[in-house]
Motif scaffolding. Structure first.
Motif, PDB file in Angstrom:
ATOM      1  N   PRO A  63      -1.268 -21.757 -11.502  1.00  0.00           N
ATOM      2  CA  PRO A  63      -1.141 -21.245 -10.632  1.00  0.00           C
ATOM      3  C   PRO A  63      -1.308 -19.427 -11.320  1.00  0.00           C
ATOM      4  N   VAL A  64      -2.490 -18.286 -10.852  1.00  0.00           N
ATOM      5  CA  VAL A  64      -1.953 -16.826 -10.909  1.00  0.00           C
ATOM      6  C   VAL A  64      -1.597 -16.401  -9.356  1.00  0.00           C
ATOM      7  N   ALA A  65      -0.713 -15.188  -9.642  1.00  0.00           N
ATOM      8  CA  ALA A  65      -0.472 -14.591  -7.969  1.00  0.00           C
ATOM      9  C   ALA A  65      -0.625 -13.162  -8.872  1.00  0.00           C
ATOM     10  N   MET A  66      -1.486 -12.599  -8.280  1.00  0.00           N
ATOM     11  CA  MET A  66      -2.216 -11.225  -7.943  1.00  0.00           C
ATOM     12  C   MET A  66      -1.383 -10.593  -6.774  1.00  0.00           C
ATOM     13  N   MET A  67      -1.305  -9.562  -7.054  1.00  0.00           N
ATOM     14  CA  MET A  67      -0.727  -8.377  -6.681  1.00  0.00           C
ATOM     15  C   MET A  67      -1.726  -7.261  -6.601  1.00  0.00           C
ATOM     16  N   PHE A  68      -2.744  -5.931  -5.471  1.00  0.00           N
ATOM     17  CA  PHE A  68      -3.185  -5.987  -5.757  1.00  0.00           C
ATOM     18  C   PHE A  68      -3.331  -4.025  -5.679  1.00  0.00           C
ATOM     19  N   GLN A  69      -4.432  -3.287  -6.578  1.00  0.00           N
ATOM     20  CA  GLN A  69      -3.374  -1.942  -6.408  1.00  0.00           C
ATOM     21  C   GLN A  69      -3.164  -1.518  -4.919  1.00  0.00           C
ATOM     22  N   GLU A  70      -4.292  -1.625  -4.006  1.00  0.00           N
ATOM     23  CA  GLU A  70      -4.505  -1.474  -2.413  1.00  0.00           C
ATOM     24  C   GLU A  70      -3.170  -2.131  -2.041  1.00  0.00           C
ATOM     25  N   PRO A  71      -2.257  -2.385  -1.349  1.00  0.00           N
ATOM     26  CA  PRO A  71      -1.222  -3.863  -0.896  1.00  0.00           C
ATOM     27  C   PRO A  71      -2.188  -4.160   0.061  1.00  0.00           C
ATOM     28  N   ALA A  72      -3.203  -5.724  -0.271  1.00  0.00           N
ATOM     29  CA  ALA A  72      -3.528  -6.289   0.112  1.00  0.00           C
ATOM     30  C   ALA A  72      -2.910  -7.051   1.908  1.00  0.00           C
ATOM     31  N   LEU A  73      -2.612  -6.483   2.755  1.00  0.00           N
ATOM     32  CA  LEU A  73      -2.089  -8.290   3.549  1.00  0.00           C
ATOM     33  C   LEU A  73      -3.188  -8.398   4.835  1.00  0.00           C
ATOM     34  N   PHE A  74      -2.545  -9.291   5.176  1.00  0.00           N
ATOM     35  CA  PHE A  74      -3.860  -9.491   6.630  1.00  0.00           C
ATOM     36  C   PHE A  74      -3.088  -8.830   7.828  1.00  0.00           C
ATOM     37  N   PRO A  75      -4.000  -7.778   8.254  1.00  0.00           N
ATOM     38  CA  PRO A  75      -3.253  -7.463   9.261  1.00  0.00           C
ATOM     39  C   PRO A  75      -2.641  -7.947  10.546  1.00  0.00           C
ATOM     40  N   TRP A  76      -3.885  -9.252  11.013  1.00  0.00           N
ATOM     41  CA  TRP A  76      -3.280 -10.048  12.121  1.00  0.00           C
ATOM     42  C   TRP A  76      -1.837 -11.065  12.018  1.00  0.00           C
ATOM     43  N   LEU A  77      -0.938 -11.004  10.140  1.00  0.00           N
ATOM     44  CA  LEU A  77       0.161 -11.367  10.720  1.00  0.00           C
ATOM     45  C   LEU A  77       0.995 -11.125  11.031  1.00  0.00           C
ATOM     46  N   THR A  78       1.964 -10.958  10.569  1.00  0.00           N
ATOM     47  CA  THR A  78       3.252  -9.708  10.215  1.00  0.00           C
ATOM     48  C   THR A  78       3.878 -10.276   9.035  1.00  0.00           C
ATOM     49  N   VAL A  79       4.745  -9.503   8.767  1.00  0.00           N
ATOM     50  CA  VAL A  79       5.291  -9.768   7.517  1.00  0.00           C
ATOM     51  C   VAL A  79       5.758 -10.481   7.281  1.00  0.00           C
ATOM     52  N   ALA A  80       6.428 -11.525   7.885  1.00  0.00           N
ATOM     53  CA  ALA A  80       6.805 -12.727   7.810  1.00  0.00           C
ATOM     54  C   ALA A  80       5.662 -13.861   7.580  1.00  0.00           C
TER      55      ALA A  80
END
Ligand SMILES: Nc1ncnc2c1ncn2[C@@H]1O[C@H](COP(=O)(O)OP(=O)(O)OP(=O)(O)O)[C@@H](O)[C@H]1O
Ligand SMILES: [Mg+2]
Lengths: 269, 295
Positions: free
Chosen positions: A92-109
């Motif tokens: 498995p590879v984990a990736m952190m994108f340049q523009e922080p890509a979060l799902f806006p409909w989910l909370t931080v947690a």
């Protein structure tokens, strides 16, 4: 099991594949990436060869637009190569994108927990692990906020927490600390270094901050301006943990900065 | 001292109401002439119960015009006459059952239409084969007005409730399908990349990414669908019915009871406005994660 991704007509992939299988390294061989066709085509990477040892920390430096993000997305398998091969042990590879890509409909947690849910972690444990990870990135108390309620740097840190939640052995990070103040960044350097050691991660880390690269990397790879090629690889043989404002770090950083400046001005001129 | 305190109070109050400061004192103190926290572009802050203002204005004009005698009551009944007529109808027990029948048709038609539209949008949005099979027929249905389908539906299903609900559902299905499908397909490609690096399975991808991402489209479709549902209801009840508000109006038309017709129209208007408001409130709550000019 080995995973070899290569451009369709390829010849070298198999041989390098054996090498990677034996060592567990991520090996890039003559990687070429072209976007588009015809006269409008852009060559982002032109013959990049690089070897990333398992458990090592590699930093990528280069002018804007030289193909660093492209390189990461190729390693992550999000895009196809034009020529050459990338070869790693399938894991498995984990990736952190340049523009922080979060799902806006989910909370931080919720964003962090999604990475745990995929791995089949139970509900109670998910909640606890997410809280711990948010603690690590110093976002305790923001678990129930939505991404649009956070600052850019806070979103980056949520993305970091999520990448860590994936528990991947290869971590690809694209300018993860670009939007942070110096103090928070220092603290996260320490945390990242600790986690990298504890979990024996293989990290590929893109940054524009030369000192940050020297502070963190076992090797610092300098890419040329577009099309990207490996210009130089600096081995950083300094004891850890290093301080970003220590003299040895500053000296090597100055040397690399000069090389980078020469490369950028060669292209501008 | 007392005046200074009062001045501060006034300033606070003014900021609260977001009226631009005109005080010389504040200008002299180097304040920006634009109140802080207010966006210059965009429609500005939401007006409480703003969606009622337009309809109330319309009602005001109607009142005023009738009271001043500019509107001939034979052309358009005065609002108070409409109110008393509505009350009489209600009292005599004629309005209640008709209203109930209409509301039932509306609700069932909407529910079936939304369900069918959603299923079709998912099938066609999530698979190329689904799209190849579903999209064409829906586009064909889209270009055929319900009124033109009515004779055929009458032949197939008779004149009972089933035919009415199916007609309404067919009208509802189209906007739900179009907007949900469009919402599905225009989800940011980065979310798919992200889902891939997170190694989401197909089920989690649909449940956690695709469906929430398509919700804004779905809600837009739902607003059109509610309107479509009322429109189809009118058509169905006026063309072929023996009960419902539309039938009541049709009957009133043959007896020349303008006031009853207007009661029906006002009822349609109120129900339409009310249901749209409900959808909008739901949309606000469910889509609270979006940052748009709406906020
Ligand atoms: N999807 C794409 N389609 C076409 N061209 C692309 C695409 N992605 C990147 N490029 C081109 O490839 C080159 C390298 O882009 P890349 O994003 O990898 O640069 P970078 O080194 O990450 O730059 P920065 O430091 O500014 O983030 C650029 O010239 C860019 O225009
Ligand atoms: Mg980049």
């Amino acid at each position: 099991m080995s995973l070899i991704r290569a451009a369709k007509p390829q010849g070298t992939g198999a041989r390098v594949g054996d090498a990677a299988r034996a060592s567990g390294a991520v090996v890039l061989t003559d990687v070429v990436k072209r976007y588009g066709r015809g006269p409008g085509a852009v060559t982002a990477l032109d013959g990049v060869s690089l070897r990333v040892e398992p458990g090592s920390f590699t930093c990528l430096l280069g002018a804007s637009g030289c193909g660093k993000s492209t390189l990461l997305s190729l390693v992550a398998g999000l895009d196809d190569l034009t020529a050459g091969s990338i070869d790693d042990v399938e894991r498995p590879v984990a990736m952190m994108f340049q523009e922080p890509a979060l799902f806006p409909w989910l909370t931080v947690a919720g964003n962090v927990e999604l990475a745990l849910r995929v791995r089949g972690v139970g509900r109670a444990e998910r909640r606890q692990r997410a809280a711990e990870l948010l603690d690590t990135v110093r976002l305790e108390g923001f678990a129930h906020k939505r991404p649009h309620e956070l600052s850019g740097g806070m979103r980056q840190r949520v993305a970091l927490a999520r990448a860590l939640a994936q528990d991947a052995s290869v971590l690809l990070m694209d300018e993860p600390f670009g939007a942070l103040d110096a103090m928070t960044r220092d603290i996260l350097h320490d945390e990242l270094e600790r986690i990298w050691r504890e979990r024996e991660l293989t990290v590929l880390f893109v940054t524009h901050n030369v000192r940050e690269a020297v502070r963190l990397g076992d090797q610092v790879v300098l890419l040329s301006s577009r099309p990207g090629r490996v210009l130089n690889v600096y081995d950083v043989a300094m004891d850890r943990p290093r301080r970003i404002d220590s003299a040895p770090v500053a000296n090597l950083a100055a040397e690399i900065t000069d090389a980078l400046r020469a490369e950028v001005s060669r292209h501008a001129g | 001292m007392a005046t200074a305190v009062k001045g501060v109070e006034k300033a606070v109050e003014r900021r609260h109401h977001e009226i631009p400061p005109v005080d010389d004192e504040e200008q002299a103190a180097g304040r920006a002439s634009r109140p802080r926290g207010k966006r210059r572009l965009g429609p500005g802050k939401a007006i409480p119960f703003g969606y009622l203002i337009g309809p109330l204005l319309l009602l005001g004009v109607w009142f005023w015009g009738s009271a001043a005698g500019w509107i001939d009551p034979r052309v358009l009944t005065a609002p108070w006459t409409v109110a008393t007529t509505a009350w009489d109808l209600w009292e005599s027990g004629r309005l209640g059952p008709d209203l109930l029948v209409s509301a039932r048709r509306f609700a069932f038609g909407l529910a079936f239409g939304v369900g069918a539209g959603l299923v079709l949008a998912l099938v066609s949005g999530l698979s190329r084969w689904g799209e190849a099979i579903v999209d064409g027929p829906v586009q064909i249905k889209r270009s055929i007005p319900n009124l033109a389908l009515l004779p055929l539906l009458l032949l197939w299903f008779g004149i009972d409730e089933r035919m009415k609900i199916i007609t309404i559902a067919l009208g509802v299905l189209i906007p739900i399908y179009l907007h949900t499908h469009n919402g599905l397909r225009s989800i940011d490609g980065r979310y798919a990349e992200l889902a891939e690096t997170l190694r989401l399975g197909p089920a989690a991808f649909i449940g956690r990414v695709v469906l929430p991402g398509a919700l804004p489209g779905f809600f837009l479709g739902l607003r059109f669908a509610v309107t479509a549902s009322w429109l189809s209801l009118v058509v169905v009840e006026q063309v072929n019915a023996t009960s419902g508000i539309g039938y009541m109006m049709l009957l009133a038309g043959t007896y020349g009871q303008t006031d009853v017709i207007i009661v029906g129209l006002v009822l349609y208007g109120l129900l339409g406005l009310g249901s749209d408001a409900i959808v909008r409130i739901a949309q606000r709550r469910v889509l609270s994660w979006r940052r748009t000019l709406e906020d």
